[in-house]
Design an enzyme around this catalytic site. Structure first.
Site, mmCIF file in Angstrom:
data_model
loop_
_atom_site.group_PDB
_atom_site.id
_atom_site.type_symbol
_atom_site.label_atom_id
_atom_site.label_comp_id
_atom_site.label_asym_id
_atom_site.label_seq_id
_atom_site.Cartn_x
_atom_site.Cartn_y
_atom_site.Cartn_z
ATOM 1 N N GLY A 21 50.113 51.405 6.682
ATOM 2 C CA GLY A 21 51.425 51.298 5.745
ATOM 3 C C GLY A 21 51.868 50.444 4.704
ATOM 4 O O GLY A 21 51.621 49.066 5.615
ATOM 5 N N GLU A 22 52.398 50.380 4.221
ATOM 6 C CA GLU A 22 53.178 49.120 3.500
ATOM 7 C C GLU A 22 54.473 49.725 3.451
ATOM 8 O O GLU A 22 55.389 50.780 2.977
ATOM 9 C CB GLU A 22 52.931 48.851 2.217
ATOM 10 C CG GLU A 22 51.108 48.426 2.802
ATOM 11 C CD GLU A 22 50.867 47.809 1.265
ATOM 12 O OE1 GLU A 22 51.024 46.750 0.750
ATOM 13 O OE2 GLU A 22 50.088 48.439 -0.105
ATOM 14 N N GLY A 23 55.487 48.552 3.591
ATOM 15 C CA GLY A 23 56.931 48.432 3.624
ATOM 16 C C GLY A 23 57.543 47.200 2.612
ATOM 17 O O GLY A 23 56.475 47.268 2.076
ATOM 18 N N GLY A 24 58.530 47.263 2.401
ATOM 19 C CA GLY A 24 59.137 45.785 2.246
ATOM 20 C C GLY A 24 59.022 45.115 2.122
ATOM 21 O O GLY A 24 59.280 44.179 1.252
ATOM 22 N N MET A 25 58.979 44.437 3.192
ATOM 23 C CA MET A 25 58.462 42.956 3.642
ATOM 24 C C MET A 25 57.199 42.858 4.308
ATOM 25 O O MET A 25 56.333 41.864 3.871
ATOM 26 C CB MET A 25 59.340 42.572 4.641
ATOM 27 C CG MET A 25 61.003 42.491 3.995
ATOM 28 S SD MET A 25 61.935 41.665 5.272
ATOM 29 C CE MET A 25 61.018 39.961 5.658
ATOM 30 N N GLY A 26 56.380 44.227 4.819
ATOM 31 C CA GLY A 26 54.574 44.036 4.860
ATOM 32 C C GLY A 26 54.007 45.388 4.537
ATOM 33 O O GLY A 26 54.718 45.651 4.459
ATOM 34 N N VAL A 28 50.892 47.305 7.466
ATOM 35 C CA VAL A 28 50.521 47.497 9.373
ATOM 36 C C VAL A 28 49.405 47.987 8.870
ATOM 37 O O VAL A 28 49.368 48.886 8.496
ATOM 38 C CB VAL A 28 51.870 48.629 9.861
ATOM 39 C CG1 VAL A 28 51.665 48.571 10.990
ATOM 40 C CG2 VAL A 28 52.772 48.009 9.516
ATOM 41 N N LYS A 43 51.124 43.742 12.186
ATOM 42 C CA LYS A 43 51.856 43.790 11.033
ATOM 43 C C LYS A 43 51.635 42.033 9.884
ATOM 44 O O LYS A 43 52.271 41.360 11.324
ATOM 45 C CB LYS A 43 53.247 43.966 12.031
ATOM 46 C CG LYS A 43 54.108 44.322 10.981
ATOM 47 C CD LYS A 43 55.476 44.898 11.019
ATOM 48 C CE LYS A 43 56.795 45.296 10.589
ATOM 49 N NZ LYS A 43 58.089 45.290 10.889
ATOM 50 N N ASP A 136 69.661 47.545 12.534
ATOM 51 C CA ASP A 136 69.168 48.516 11.923
ATOM 52 C C ASP A 136 68.611 49.525 11.943
ATOM 53 O O ASP A 136 67.729 50.355 11.664
ATOM 54 C CB ASP A 136 67.886 47.345 10.837
ATOM 55 C CG ASP A 136 67.073 47.931 9.500
ATOM 56 O OD1 ASP A 136 68.325 48.658 8.951
ATOM 57 O OD2 ASP A 136 66.316 47.920 8.633
#
Length: 435
Positions: A21-26, A28, A43, A136
Protein backbone atom coordinates in the site's frame (compact mmCIF):
# COMPACT_ATOMS: atom_id res chain seq x y z
CA UNK A 1 14.19 8.94 -7.73
CA UNK A 2 11.51 6.24 -7.87
CA UNK A 3 10.48 3.57 -5.41
CA UNK A 4 12.18 0.20 -5.93
CA UNK A 5 10.29 -2.48 -7.80
CA UNK A 6 9.42 -5.97 -6.44
CA UNK A 7 12.34 -8.37 -6.72
CA UNK A 8 14.89 -5.76 -5.71
CA UNK A 9 17.31 -6.78 -2.95
CA UNK A 10 17.98 -3.87 -0.61
CA UNK A 11 20.71 -3.58 2.01
CA UNK A 12 22.01 -6.94 0.78
CA UNK A 13 19.43 -8.98 2.75
CA UNK A 14 15.83 -7.82 2.12
CA UNK A 15 14.16 -8.92 -1.11
CA UNK A 16 11.02 -6.96 -2.00
CA UNK A 17 8.10 -9.23 -2.93
CA UNK A 18 5.03 -7.01 -3.42
CA UNK A 19 3.64 -3.54 -2.75
CA UNK A 20 1.15 -3.61 0.13
CA UNK A 21 0.00 0.00 0.00
CA UNK A 22 0.89 3.67 -0.36
CA UNK A 23 0.15 6.61 1.89
CA UNK A 24 0.70 10.30 2.08
CA UNK A 25 4.39 10.02 2.84
CA UNK A 26 5.50 6.59 1.71
CA UNK A 27 4.85 3.02 0.66
CA UNK A 28 4.90 -0.34 2.42
CA UNK A 29 6.34 -3.48 0.82
CA UNK A 30 6.15 -7.11 1.73
CA UNK A 31 9.72 -8.44 1.80
CA UNK A 32 11.75 -11.45 2.82
CA UNK A 33 14.83 -11.50 4.98
CA UNK A 34 17.12 -13.69 2.88
CA UNK A 35 19.36 -14.88 5.71
CA UNK A 36 16.56 -15.50 8.22
CA UNK A 37 14.03 -16.68 5.59
CA UNK A 38 11.28 -14.71 7.33
CA UNK A 39 8.66 -12.26 6.06
CA UNK A 40 8.86 -8.61 7.09
CA UNK A 41 7.38 -5.26 6.05
CA UNK A 42 9.52 -2.42 4.65
CA UNK A 43 8.26 1.14 4.85
CA UNK A 44 9.77 3.65 2.44
CA UNK A 45 9.43 7.38 1.99
CA UNK A 46 7.85 8.44 -1.28
CA UNK A 47 10.33 9.45 -3.93
CA UNK A 48 9.30 13.10 -3.76
CA UNK A 49 9.66 13.05 0.05
CA UNK A 50 13.04 11.33 0.22
CA UNK A 51 14.91 14.65 0.16
CA UNK A 52 12.61 16.28 2.72
CA UNK A 53 14.51 16.62 5.98
CA UNK A 54 11.38 16.69 8.13
CA UNK A 55 9.97 13.59 6.42
CA UNK A 56 13.21 11.68 6.99
CA UNK A 57 13.19 12.71 10.65
CA UNK A 58 9.59 11.57 11.01
CA UNK A 59 10.45 8.16 9.58
CA UNK A 60 13.37 7.87 11.96
CA UNK A 61 11.11 9.04 14.81
CA UNK A 62 8.61 6.29 14.02
CA UNK A 63 11.31 3.63 14.15
CA UNK A 64 12.86 4.93 17.37
CA UNK A 65 9.55 5.29 19.18
CA UNK A 66 8.21 1.85 18.27
CA UNK A 67 11.55 0.22 19.07
CA UNK A 68 11.57 1.82 22.53
CA UNK A 69 8.04 0.73 23.42
CA UNK A 70 8.29 -3.00 22.56
CA UNK A 71 4.71 -3.89 23.50
CA UNK A 72 2.54 -6.66 21.97
CA UNK A 73 -0.08 -4.07 21.00
CA UNK A 74 2.45 -1.86 19.19
CA UNK A 75 3.95 -2.79 15.83
CA UNK A 76 7.54 -3.99 16.23
CA UNK A 77 10.41 -2.32 14.38
CA UNK A 78 13.50 -4.43 13.68
CA UNK A 79 15.85 -2.28 11.64
CA UNK A 80 16.51 1.08 9.95
CA UNK A 81 18.65 1.38 6.81
CA UNK A 82 19.02 3.14 3.46
CA UNK A 83 19.05 1.99 -0.16
CA UNK A 84 20.56 4.29 -2.77
CA UNK A 85 20.10 7.21 -0.39
CA UNK A 86 16.45 6.37 0.39
CA UNK A 87 15.71 5.52 4.05
CA UNK A 88 13.43 2.68 5.08
CA UNK A 89 12.42 0.90 8.25
CA UNK A 90 11.89 -2.84 8.71
CA UNK A 91 8.79 -3.84 10.70
CA UNK A 92 6.88 -6.99 11.58
CA UNK A 93 4.53 -8.08 8.83
CA UNK A 94 0.90 -7.86 9.94
CA UNK A 95 -1.91 -9.78 8.26
CA UNK A 96 -5.29 -8.09 8.62
CA UNK A 97 -6.85 -4.66 8.12
CA UNK A 98 -7.06 -1.32 9.85
CA UNK A 99 -9.86 -0.35 12.20
CA UNK A 100 -11.43 2.04 9.66
CA UNK A 101 -12.31 -0.93 7.44
CA UNK A 102 -13.74 -2.83 10.40
CA UNK A 103 -15.94 0.15 11.36
CA UNK A 104 -17.38 0.35 7.84
CA UNK A 105 -18.54 -3.28 7.94
CA UNK A 106 -20.13 -2.88 11.40
CA UNK A 107 -19.48 -6.52 12.22
CA UNK A 108 -18.25 -6.29 15.83
CA UNK A 109 -20.55 -6.21 18.84
CA UNK A 110 -20.24 -3.50 21.47
CA UNK A 111 -18.33 -5.78 23.90
CA UNK A 112 -16.14 -6.92 20.99
CA UNK A 113 -15.23 -3.32 20.11
CA UNK A 114 -14.40 -2.52 23.72
CA UNK A 115 -12.21 -5.59 24.17
CA UNK A 116 -10.41 -4.89 20.90
CA UNK A 117 -9.67 -1.26 21.76
CA UNK A 118 -8.62 -2.10 25.31
CA UNK A 119 -5.62 -3.84 23.78
CA UNK A 120 -4.69 -0.73 21.81
CA UNK A 121 -5.12 1.35 24.96
CA UNK A 122 -2.62 -0.85 26.77
CA UNK A 123 -0.11 -0.29 23.98
CA UNK A 124 -0.74 3.46 24.18
CA UNK A 125 -0.28 3.39 27.95
CA UNK A 126 3.11 1.71 27.46
CA UNK A 127 4.12 4.54 25.12
CA UNK A 128 3.05 7.19 27.63
CA UNK A 129 5.09 5.53 30.37
CA UNK A 130 8.15 6.20 28.19
CA UNK A 131 7.16 9.83 27.68
CA UNK A 132 5.93 9.26 24.09
CA UNK A 133 2.69 10.99 23.01
CA UNK A 134 1.37 9.49 19.77
CA UNK A 135 -0.54 12.61 18.57
CA UNK A 136 -2.12 10.82 15.59
CA UNK A 137 -4.51 8.26 17.07
CA UNK A 138 -7.15 7.36 14.47
CA UNK A 139 -8.74 4.18 13.05
CA UNK A 140 -6.23 4.05 10.17
CA UNK A 141 -3.39 3.78 12.70
CA UNK A 142 -4.96 0.90 14.63
CA UNK A 143 -4.35 -2.39 12.82
CA UNK A 144 -6.55 -5.41 13.55
CA UNK A 145 -4.94 -8.85 13.26
CA UNK A 146 -7.40 -11.75 13.29
CA UNK A 147 -6.62 -15.40 13.89
CA UNK A 148 -8.54 -18.51 14.88
CA UNK A 149 -7.55 -17.93 18.48
CA UNK A 150 -8.62 -14.26 18.33
CA UNK A 151 -11.75 -13.96 16.14
CA UNK A 152 -12.43 -10.43 17.40
CA UNK A 153 -8.87 -9.46 16.53
CA UNK A 154 -5.81 -8.09 18.28
CA UNK A 155 -5.19 -4.36 17.91
CA UNK A 156 -1.74 -2.92 17.20
CA UNK A 157 -0.83 0.75 17.14
CA UNK A 158 0.96 2.01 14.03
CA UNK A 159 2.69 5.14 12.80
CA UNK A 160 4.54 6.96 15.54
CA UNK A 161 5.96 9.30 12.93
CA UNK A 162 4.49 12.45 14.48
CA UNK A 163 4.86 11.30 18.07
CA UNK A 164 6.14 13.74 20.64
CA UNK A 165 8.89 12.49 22.88
CA UNK A 166 10.08 14.06 26.12
CA UNK A 167 11.29 17.64 26.11
CA UNK A 168 14.93 16.56 26.21
CA UNK A 169 14.70 15.09 22.71
CA UNK A 170 16.25 17.61 20.27
CA UNK A 171 14.25 16.26 17.31
CA UNK A 172 10.93 16.96 19.05
CA UNK A 173 11.46 20.71 18.92
CA UNK A 174 11.97 20.68 15.14
CA UNK A 175 8.90 18.56 14.47
CA UNK A 176 6.67 20.41 16.94
CA UNK A 177 6.82 24.12 16.31
CA UNK A 178 4.31 26.73 17.42
CA UNK A 179 1.99 27.56 14.53
CA UNK A 180 2.12 24.07 13.00
CA UNK A 181 -0.70 21.60 13.74
CA UNK A 182 0.44 17.99 13.56
CA UNK A 183 -2.03 15.11 13.33
CA UNK A 184 -5.45 14.38 11.83
CA UNK A 185 -7.86 17.26 12.59
CA UNK A 186 -11.01 15.14 13.03
CA UNK A 187 -9.35 13.35 15.98
CA UNK A 188 -7.44 16.28 17.48
CA UNK A 189 -8.36 18.21 20.62
CA UNK A 190 -8.50 21.98 20.79
CA UNK A 191 -5.04 22.38 22.30
CA UNK A 192 -3.49 20.36 19.47
CA UNK A 193 -5.44 22.20 16.77
CA UNK A 194 -4.16 25.52 18.06
CA UNK A 195 -0.60 24.22 17.61
CA UNK A 196 0.15 24.43 21.30
CA UNK A 197 3.57 23.05 22.21
CA UNK A 198 2.11 21.95 25.54
CA UNK A 199 0.37 18.84 24.19
CA UNK A 200 0.47 15.96 26.65
CA UNK A 201 -0.94 12.44 27.02
CA UNK A 202 -4.48 13.79 27.46
CA UNK A 203 -4.48 14.68 23.75
CA UNK A 204 -4.26 10.93 23.03
CA UNK A 205 -7.08 10.30 25.55
CA UNK A 206 -9.27 12.72 23.56
CA UNK A 207 -8.36 11.09 20.23
CA UNK A 208 -9.16 7.65 21.61
CA UNK A 209 -12.51 8.94 22.82
CA UNK A 210 -13.27 10.01 19.24
CA UNK A 211 -12.20 6.57 17.98
CA UNK A 212 -14.57 4.91 20.47
CA UNK A 213 -17.38 7.26 19.43
CA UNK A 214 -16.76 6.49 15.76
CA UNK A 215 -16.47 2.73 16.24
CA UNK A 216 -19.63 2.47 18.40
CA UNK A 217 -21.89 4.83 16.43
CA UNK A 218 -20.45 4.74 12.92
CA UNK A 219 -20.33 8.54 12.89
CA UNK A 220 -17.82 11.24 13.78
CA UNK A 221 -18.64 13.67 16.59
CA UNK A 222 -17.44 16.69 14.60
CA UNK A 223 -17.27 17.04 10.84
CA UNK A 224 -17.09 19.80 8.25
CA UNK A 225 -16.06 20.29 4.66
CA UNK A 226 -13.05 22.46 5.47
CA UNK A 227 -10.28 22.45 8.01
CA UNK A 228 -11.48 25.76 9.43
CA UNK A 229 -14.99 24.32 9.82
CA UNK A 230 -13.66 21.29 11.71
CA UNK A 231 -11.66 23.51 14.07
CA UNK A 232 -14.67 25.73 14.69
CA UNK A 233 -16.98 22.80 15.48
CA UNK A 234 -14.50 21.17 17.86
CA UNK A 235 -13.87 24.48 19.65
CA UNK A 236 -17.48 25.66 19.99
CA UNK A 237 -20.14 23.00 19.32
CA UNK A 238 -21.33 20.06 21.39
CA UNK A 239 -21.65 16.63 19.75
CA UNK A 240 -24.69 14.40 20.04
CA UNK A 241 -24.36 11.75 22.71
CA UNK A 242 -24.00 8.06 21.93
CA UNK A 243 -27.39 7.44 23.52
CA UNK A 244 -28.97 9.78 20.98
CA UNK A 245 -27.37 7.87 18.13
CA UNK A 246 -27.75 4.38 19.60
CA UNK A 247 -30.32 4.28 22.42
CA UNK A 248 -29.53 0.62 23.17
CA UNK A 249 -26.04 1.47 24.41
CA UNK A 250 -25.62 1.60 28.20
CA UNK A 251 -25.60 5.03 29.81
CA UNK A 252 -22.35 4.21 31.61
CA UNK A 253 -20.57 3.74 28.26
CA UNK A 254 -21.98 7.02 26.96
CA UNK A 255 -20.58 8.84 30.01
CA UNK A 256 -17.14 7.26 29.63
CA UNK A 257 -16.80 8.24 25.96
CA UNK A 258 -18.09 11.78 26.46
CA UNK A 259 -15.71 12.31 29.39
CA UNK A 260 -12.76 11.17 27.27
CA UNK A 261 -13.84 13.72 24.59
CA UNK A 262 -14.23 16.66 26.97
CA UNK A 263 -13.18 19.97 25.42
CA UNK A 264 -11.18 21.04 28.48
CA UNK A 265 -8.37 18.59 29.03
CA UNK A 266 -8.69 18.94 32.80
CA UNK A 267 -12.19 17.45 32.46
CA UNK A 268 -10.91 14.34 30.66
CA UNK A 269 -9.46 11.24 32.18
CA UNK A 270 -6.03 12.25 33.53
CA UNK A 271 -4.28 9.31 31.89
CA UNK A 272 -4.93 6.20 29.81
CA UNK A 273 -5.04 3.73 32.76
CA UNK A 274 -8.04 5.65 34.14
CA UNK A 275 -9.83 5.27 30.80
CA UNK A 276 -8.97 1.56 30.74
CA UNK A 277 -10.43 1.09 34.20
CA UNK A 278 -13.64 2.88 33.21
CA UNK A 279 -14.12 0.72 30.11
CA UNK A 280 -13.48 -2.45 32.10
CA UNK A 281 -16.17 -1.32 34.52
CA UNK A 282 -18.61 -1.01 31.60
CA UNK A 283 -17.78 -4.53 30.41
CA UNK A 284 -18.25 -5.85 33.95
CA UNK A 285 -21.68 -4.20 34.14
CA UNK A 286 -22.61 -5.92 30.86
CA UNK A 287 -21.52 -9.28 32.27
CA UNK A 288 -18.79 -9.54 29.65
CA UNK A 289 -15.23 -10.84 30.17
CA UNK A 290 -12.50 -8.23 30.13
CA UNK A 291 -9.49 -10.52 29.63
CA UNK A 292 -9.62 -10.79 25.85
CA UNK A 293 -7.58 -7.61 25.39
CA UNK A 294 -4.60 -9.36 27.02
CA UNK A 295 -4.41 -11.95 24.22
CA UNK A 296 -1.36 -11.15 22.13
CA UNK A 297 0.22 -12.50 18.99
CA UNK A 298 3.82 -11.89 19.98
CA UNK A 299 5.66 -12.85 23.17
CA UNK A 300 6.31 -10.35 25.89
CA UNK A 301 9.62 -8.67 24.99
CA UNK A 302 10.69 -8.79 28.62
CA UNK A 303 10.78 -12.58 28.37
CA UNK A 304 13.23 -12.29 25.46
CA UNK A 305 15.62 -9.98 27.26
CA UNK A 306 18.93 -11.01 28.77
CA UNK A 307 17.77 -9.96 32.23
CA UNK A 308 14.77 -12.27 31.94
CA UNK A 309 17.05 -15.14 31.01
CA UNK A 310 19.17 -14.46 34.06
CA UNK A 311 16.08 -14.40 36.27
CA UNK A 312 14.95 -17.70 34.80
CA UNK A 313 18.39 -19.24 35.41
CA UNK A 314 18.37 -18.09 39.05
CA UNK A 315 14.90 -19.55 39.57
CA UNK A 316 16.06 -22.84 38.04
CA UNK A 317 19.10 -22.99 40.35
CA UNK A 318 16.90 -22.28 43.36
CA UNK A 319 14.54 -25.11 42.42
CA UNK A 320 17.49 -27.49 41.97
CA UNK A 321 18.93 -26.47 45.35
CA UNK A 322 15.63 -27.06 47.12
CA UNK A 323 15.28 -30.44 45.45
CA UNK A 324 18.78 -31.51 46.55
CA UNK A 325 18.09 -30.39 50.12
CA UNK A 326 14.88 -32.43 50.26
CA UNK A 327 16.70 -35.44 48.80
CA UNK A 328 19.45 -35.12 51.44
CA UNK A 329 16.86 -35.11 54.23
CA UNK A 330 15.20 -38.23 52.81
CA UNK A 331 18.52 -40.11 52.48
CA UNK A 332 19.62 -39.12 56.01
CA UNK A 333 16.33 -40.30 57.48
CA UNK A 334 16.53 -43.60 55.60
CA UNK A 335 20.07 -44.29 56.85
CA UNK A 336 19.14 -43.48 60.45
CA UNK A 337 16.12 -45.81 60.39
CA UNK A 338 16.91 -49.28 61.95
CA UNK A 339 16.64 -52.18 59.58
CA UNK A 340 15.07 -54.62 62.03
CA UNK A 341 12.81 -52.36 64.04
CA UNK A 342 10.00 -49.92 63.62
CA UNK A 343 11.50 -46.97 65.52
CA UNK A 344 14.45 -44.85 64.46
CA UNK A 345 17.65 -44.86 66.48
CA UNK A 346 17.94 -41.83 68.72
CA UNK A 347 21.56 -40.70 68.83
CA UNK A 348 23.21 -39.84 72.17
CA UNK A 349 20.29 -41.37 74.10
CA UNK A 350 20.77 -44.16 76.71
CA UNK A 351 17.78 -45.97 78.16
CA UNK A 352 18.09 -47.40 81.66
CA UNK A 353 17.10 -51.09 82.24
CA UNK A 354 13.39 -51.31 82.82
CA UNK A 355 13.70 -53.81 85.67
CA UNK A 356 16.24 -51.89 87.79
CA UNK A 357 15.19 -49.18 90.21
CA UNK A 358 17.23 -46.03 90.43
CA UNK A 359 20.09 -46.30 92.98
CA UNK A 360 22.08 -43.31 94.09
CA UNK A 361 25.71 -44.18 94.75
CA UNK A 362 28.71 -42.04 95.54
CA UNK A 363 31.64 -41.71 93.28
CA UNK A 364 31.87 -40.92 89.54
CA UNK A 365 28.74 -41.28 87.36
CA UNK A 366 28.04 -44.73 86.01
CA UNK A 367 27.41 -45.13 82.30
CA UNK A 368 25.05 -47.97 81.50
CA UNK A 369 26.87 -50.26 79.05
CA UNK A 370 23.89 -52.22 77.79
CA UNK A 371 20.46 -51.08 76.63
CA UNK A 372 17.86 -53.45 77.97
CA UNK A 373 15.24 -54.57 75.48
CA UNK A 374 11.75 -53.30 76.06
CA UNK A 375 9.34 -55.93 77.46
CA UNK A 376 5.60 -55.59 77.29
CA UNK A 377 3.72 -55.93 80.60
CA UNK A 378 1.55 -58.82 79.34
CA UNK A 379 4.50 -61.16 78.63
CA UNK A 380 7.07 -59.93 81.19
CA UNK A 381 9.13 -62.95 82.29
CA UNK A 382 10.85 -63.35 85.63
CA UNK A 383 14.45 -62.75 84.66
CA UNK A 384 17.54 -63.08 86.87
CA UNK A 385 18.67 -59.81 88.36
CA UNK A 386 22.02 -58.38 87.35
CA UNK A 387 24.52 -57.85 90.16
CA UNK A 388 24.10 -54.59 91.97
CA UNK A 389 25.29 -52.92 95.13
CA UNK A 390 23.68 -53.96 98.42
CA UNK A 391 21.01 -51.75 99.87
CA UNK A 392 22.41 -48.90 101.93
CA UNK A 393 19.96 -49.41 104.78
CA UNK A 394 21.10 -52.90 105.59
CA UNK A 395 24.82 -52.81 104.92
CA UNK A 396 27.04 -49.78 104.44
CA UNK A 397 29.14 -49.88 101.38
CA UNK A 398 32.60 -48.45 101.20
CA UNK A 399 33.22 -45.96 98.31
CA UNK A 400 36.10 -47.96 96.84
CA UNK A 401 34.24 -51.24 96.26
CA UNK A 402 31.18 -49.45 94.95
CA UNK A 403 33.17 -47.56 92.31
CA UNK A 404 35.01 -50.62 91.08
CA UNK A 405 32.14 -52.15 89.09
CA UNK A 406 31.43 -48.80 87.57
CA UNK A 407 35.08 -48.40 86.52
CA UNK A 408 35.09 -51.86 85.00
CA UNK A 409 31.90 -51.03 83.14
CA UNK A 410 33.52 -47.96 81.67
CA UNK A 411 36.60 -49.89 80.55
CA UNK A 412 34.73 -52.80 78.98
CA UNK A 413 31.24 -51.62 78.14
CA UNK A 414 30.57 -54.56 75.83
CA UNK A 415 30.85 -57.28 78.58
CA UNK A 416 27.48 -57.89 80.26
CA UNK A 417 27.32 -58.11 84.04
CA UNK A 418 27.18 -61.64 85.47
CA UNK A 419 23.71 -62.44 86.77
CA UNK A 420 23.37 -63.25 90.47
CA UNK A 421 21.56 -66.43 91.36
CA UNK A 422 18.60 -65.57 93.50
CA UNK A 423 18.35 -67.64 96.78
CA UNK A 424 15.37 -69.89 97.02
CA UNK A 425 13.55 -70.71 100.21
CA UNK A 426 12.25 -74.04 101.40
CA UNK A 427 8.96 -73.58 99.65
CA UNK A 428 10.66 -72.69 96.39
CA UNK A 429 9.78 -68.98 96.52
CA UNK A 430 12.17 -66.07 96.36
CA UNK A 431 13.32 -64.70 99.72
CA UNK A 432 11.72 -61.33 100.60
CA UNK A 433 14.94 -59.77 101.83
CA UNK A 434 16.48 -60.09 98.39
CA UNK A 435 14.18 -57.33 97.26
Amino acid sequence: MELPSPGTVVAGKYQLESLLGEGGMGAVYRARHLMMNSSVALKWLRADMAGNREARERLLREAQSAARIRHPNVVQVFDVDTHEGMPFIVMELLEGENLAEVIVRRELSTPGILRLLLGALHGLSAAHELGIVHRDIKPENIFVVKTRQHPEGVAKLLDFGVSKLDKLDPHSARLTQTGTAVGTPLYMPVEQLTASSDVDARADVYAFGVVLYHALSGELPFDAETFAGVVLNIATSKPRTLKQLRPELPTSLDKVVMKAMARRRDDRYPHVPALIEALRGVLDSLGQPTVAYANTLTPNPEEDSFDALLRHDRRRKQRVGIGLAVLAVIVTTALAWPRGGSQPVRPNTVEAPAALPEVVQPGPPVVAPVIAPAVTPATKPVAPKPSRAPRLKREPVEPAPSSKPAREAEVAPAAPLAPKKAPVGKSGSLLREDF
